[in-house]
Design a protein around this motif. Sequence first.
Motif, short mmCIF file in Angstrom:
data_model
loop_
_atom_site.label_atom_id
_atom_site.label_comp_id
_atom_site.label_asym_id
_atom_site.label_seq_id
_atom_site.Cartn_x
_atom_site.Cartn_y
_atom_site.Cartn_z
N PRO A 1 -73.03 -63.30 -14.21
CA PRO A 1 -71.91 -64.26 -14.54
C PRO A 1 -70.94 -63.51 -15.66
O PRO A 1 -71.44 -62.36 -16.45
N GLU A 2 -69.70 -63.68 -15.54
CA GLU A 2 -68.54 -63.20 -16.44
C GLU A 2 -69.04 -63.23 -18.12
O GLU A 2 -68.99 -62.35 -18.75
N LYS B 1 -71.71 -60.72 -18.77
CA LYS B 1 -71.27 -59.37 -18.77
C LYS B 1 -70.43 -59.11 -20.27
O LYS B 1 -70.62 -57.97 -20.77
N ASP B 2 -69.85 -60.22 -20.66
CA ASP B 2 -69.41 -60.02 -21.78
C ASP B 2 -70.24 -59.80 -23.04
O ASP B 2 -70.04 -58.81 -24.05
N SER C 1 -70.19 -53.45 -5.42
CA SER C 1 -69.14 -54.73 -5.71
C SER C 1 -68.50 -55.27 -4.42
O SER C 1 -68.13 -56.27 -4.34
N ARG D 1 -64.26 -54.54 -19.53
CA ARG D 1 -64.36 -54.96 -21.10
C ARG D 1 -64.45 -53.95 -22.14
O ARG D 1 -64.52 -54.30 -23.15
N HIS E 1 -73.21 -55.97 -10.03
CA HIS E 1 -72.81 -56.64 -8.81
C HIS E 1 -73.70 -56.41 -7.87
O HIS E 1 -73.85 -55.44 -7.25
N LEU F 1 -64.48 -59.36 -8.87
CA LEU F 1 -65.10 -59.56 -9.97
C LEU F 1 -64.58 -58.54 -11.25
O LEU F 1 -64.49 -57.42 -10.39
N ARG F 2 -64.59 -58.74 -12.26
CA ARG F 2 -64.44 -57.93 -13.25
C ARG F 2 -65.59 -57.16 -13.52
O ARG F 2 -66.66 -57.49 -13.88
#
Lengths: 480, 480
Positions: A262-263, A266-267, A287, A302, A252, A296-297
Motif C-alpha cells: 500500500p502507498e 511504501k512511505d 509492476s 519517494r 509490486h 502505482l507510485r
Amino acid sequence: MDYLYQRWAAHYLSAIVSGTLKVGERMPSLRELMRLHGISLSTALQLCRQLETDGYLEAKPRSGYFVRQRMRIKPVTEPRLEIDQAQYVGIHARVSDFIARGRQQAIQHNFSVARCSPDLYPGEALKNAAIRAIKQNPDLFVSAVPNKGHPAFRAVLAKRAMRMGVLMSPDEVLITHGCIEALNLALRAVAQPGDTIAVESPTFYGLLQVLESLGLRAIEIPTSPQTGISIEALELACQTYNNIKAVVVVPHLQNPLGSIMPEAHKDRLVALCEAQAIPLIEDDTYSELINDDIPLRALKARDQTGNVIYCASLHKILAPGMRLGWMSGGRWQARIEMLKYAQTRDNEAWSQIAAAEYMGSSAYDRHLRKLRSTLKTQRERTAEAIARYFPVGTRLNVPDGGLALWVELPEQLSSRRVFDAALRRGILIAPGLMFSNSNRFEHFIRINCGWPFSPDIDRALQSLGHLIHEISSLNTPHPA
Amino acid sequence: MDYLYQRWAAHYLSAIVSGTLKVGERMPSLRELMRLHGISLSTALQLCRQLETDGYLEAKPRSGYFVRQRMRIKPVTEPRLEIDQAQYVGIHARVSDFIARGRQQAIQHNFSVARCSPDLYPGEALKNAAIRAIKQNPDLFVSAVPNKGHPAFRAVLAKRAMRMGVLMSPDEVLITHGCIEALNLALRAVAQPGDTIAVESPTFYGLLQVLESLGLRAIEIPTSPQTGISIEALELACQTYNNIKAVVVVPHLQNPLGSIMPEAHKDRLVALCEAQAIPLIEDDTYSELINDDIPLRALKARDQTGNVIYCASLHKILAPGMRLGWMSGGRWQARIEMLKYAQTRDNEAWSQIAAAEYMGSSAYDRHLRKLRSTLKTQRERTAEAIARYFPVGTRLNVPDGGLALWVELPEQLSSRRVFDAALRRGILIAPGLMFSNSNRFEHFIRINCGWPFSPDIDRALQSLGHLIHEISSLNTPHPA
C-alpha cells in the motif's frame, strides 16, 4: 466514468457474491435483461461481458451466460513476526537439487517457472522492429557499443518511469543484462562479502542465489501477502543488527506472494531506510503486470536523497529473449557505472533499439493491457482448479496481477514430498523450500499461471490435487 | 613452393636491407628487370608487388617503384627482473582521469583505443546473418534464452578451438558478455577479495580495473616484449608470496607489448602453475590476429588437469558490437557456470546464431586473412611514421600481429606530459601509466593502428613527434 452497464454489472455481481444467484445458475437472457431493466441490447451485452471478463460468468454457446464456480478459498496465513538470525545463504545447493532432478525426468507440465508462454508477447512486432533496427543501423555489429546504454532506449525508459512518479533523466538510466545484473551491481555497490542484507521472506530464490554468490548474509523479514514487508519487523532487525547494508524489496507483485505494498506502507519503508541510512534496493520487475491500468507510485518516487536504487527489466512484461534490464542507482550511480563497466562493459545496441521503438509506440500499452487481462483469466482459472481439486485447508490469494499463485498447503504437508510425487507424474512445481533459507515455507508451493488455461492444465492440477490428497491422508492418522 | 619471383624478391630485399639500394632510390624498371635477369614481365611485376606488400617499395604512378624508408628503430628495452610488492589496484582513479579529460576536448585523432575501424569487419555479412537468424527463429525475443549459450555457437567455438590444439566439447564452452565477463567469472571462481593475482607488467588496464573492482591485489610480473611473462620472476613471486590465487596472461599478442610467447615458454608456464597449484587464466582475445595463418597452440592445449581457464571473445577479431565472449573453466567450470547464472543469467540468442553461421562459413577465414594483412600494413606504416618523426632514442617493436604499437620514449620523458600536450592538439594517446599500478612505464605510450593509414594520420603522428621533441628539448639542459 459510471456507465450504465457497469451499474447493472455491479448489481448482478452482488447477487452472485451473496449467493442469490447460485453457481451454475443461468443469468437472465439478454432479452430478459432488456425487458427487466429497460436497457438496450448493447448495455445488456456489455454487462454480461464485463462479468465474464471478471470471471463471474461463463458463456455457453446457444445457452446463455452461467454463473461460474468462484474460488472459495481462504487467503494465505499472515506471517508471524519473528526474525531468524542473519545467515549465509545456502540456497544454491538446495535449488540445484530440485532443478537437477527436474531435468532428469520427462516433464509434461512445468508449473515451477515464473514465466509466460511466448505467445503472450508480441514476437512478430519485436522481430520486425529488430530487422528495422539492423537495416537502419547496418554497422551495429562492427561498431563500439554505446556507453551506459542506447540513448533512445534510455529515453523511453525515463519517460515511462514518469508514469510511476519517478523523475529520472535518461542519463541516470543504466542498461544492464536483465534485472539480475542490476541487483548484482546494486549489492556490489553498497555491500562487501560478510555484510548482511535484509530481504523479504519468502523471496524469489534468484535473489537468494545472488546473495550467496556475493558472500552476503541474508536476514529474512516476515512479509505479508497483503501488504508486503513488515515495517515493524524490519525496524526491529535494524535495531538488533548493526551491519545491515541494504534492504531489497519487490513492492509490486512480490515474488512469490503477489502482494502489492500500500502507498502509506511504501512511505514508511522509504522513510525508515532513509532514517537508518540503509540503501533501499527496489526490484520493479512486475509492476506493469498489475491489473489496474493506473500505475502505482514506485518507492523511487519517494526518494529525496538518492537512497533508493531502482531496478527493473523487460523480462516478464515484454521480451524474455532480449535480456534487457535497467537501473538508476541514486547516490551510488557512479560506483554502479564503474562496476558495470568492469563486469560486462556495455550492452549490445540492437535489442535496445528494437525495444525502444516498440515501447515508444501505442502498441506497447495495448500489449500490456492484453497481457494483464490474459494473465488475470489464467490466474483465476488456475485458482478455481486449485479450489476444486486441492484438499480442504488449502489456502491461496489471487494477486492483483502477475503470473503465479502462492499456495499454502495444509500445514503438516511437505512440499518436498509433493515435489517428488509430482515429478514422478511428469509435473514440476516450485516447492516453498526454494523461497527461503529457512524451512518456514515447507508447506507452500508456487504454481505458474503463465500459460493459457486448458483441459490439459486442468487435468494436471487435478492430478496434483489428487496426489496431495494422498500424501495428506498418509499423514492423517487413521481412526482406530 | 619456391617461385621465381620470390627468389628475385629475396635478392632485392637483401640489397635494400644492406643499404646497397638506398632509401628513396628507384628500383630498376620492369623492362630493365626483364632484361637484367631474363625473366618475364609477369615475374618482374610479381617481385615488385611482393616487395611493395612487404613494405620495402612504394609505387609512384608513372615513375616506378622506389625504396621506402624502413623503420630503423631499436626494440623496446627488456624489463628488469624485479617484483614490486603485491598491492591493491588503484587504476580506476588514474584511468578515469585520463578518460574524463579526453572527453572534455574535441578529438581529431584517437590513438588511445585498442580497436579497429568498423570497416575492417564484415558488417554487411553479419547484418545479413542476423536478419536470417531472426527470420528463421521468429520467437527469439519472446522465448527463454538457451542455457550456457546457443548450441550452434558453442559447437563452432569448440571446433575452432581445435585449431589451437584445444580439445573441448561444446558442452564445456560457456558464452559470456565479452572476454571481460569471462575474466570476471574466472577470478571470482578462484579468488576472494584480499587475495593476490599475478599479472603481466605492463598489462591492459581493463584487467587491472577488474582486479580493483573485485577487491583483489595485483602482483606485477616483468614481461618481455619478445617472450612474454618472465617465468623466473613468476617462480620467485610464488616463493615469496603464499597467497597468489591465480595467474592471468595474454600469451598471444599481449596487450600492450605485442609479445607472442614461444612454445617452450608456454610449456614452462603451464607446468609451473600446475606444480604450484595456481590456476592459470588465459586471455586469448588476440590470437586470430597473428600474422601467421598457422595458429599457435594455446596454453589450454597443454592443460592435463583442468588448471587452465581459457577465455576469449569476438571483440577484436570479428564483431565489437556483438559483445560475445566465451570461456572454458577447467576444473572450475561448475562454479563458473553458477556465478555466470547468478550474475547475468544466459546471453541472448540472436547474436550467437548470427555469429555461428558466419564463423562456420569460409568467409570467416577469408575475413581473418584480410584483417591480418590490413593490420600488418597499418602497423608498419605507423611504425615508419614514428621512426621518421619521433626523437632519436625512441624505441618500439613491431609485433607479429595485432592493432597497436608499444612505444618507449626517451627515458626522461613523461607520457603524462605527452598526453596533456597531445590533448591540447586534439590527439589522444594511451599513456604508459594506464598499464600498471606502478610508474614503471611512465615513458611509454601505446599507439593504435586499427584505422587505415592516411595522410591525416601521418600528419597527426608528425604533430605528436613534434610535441615530443619539444618536451624532450625542454627536459634537456641547455649548454651554458
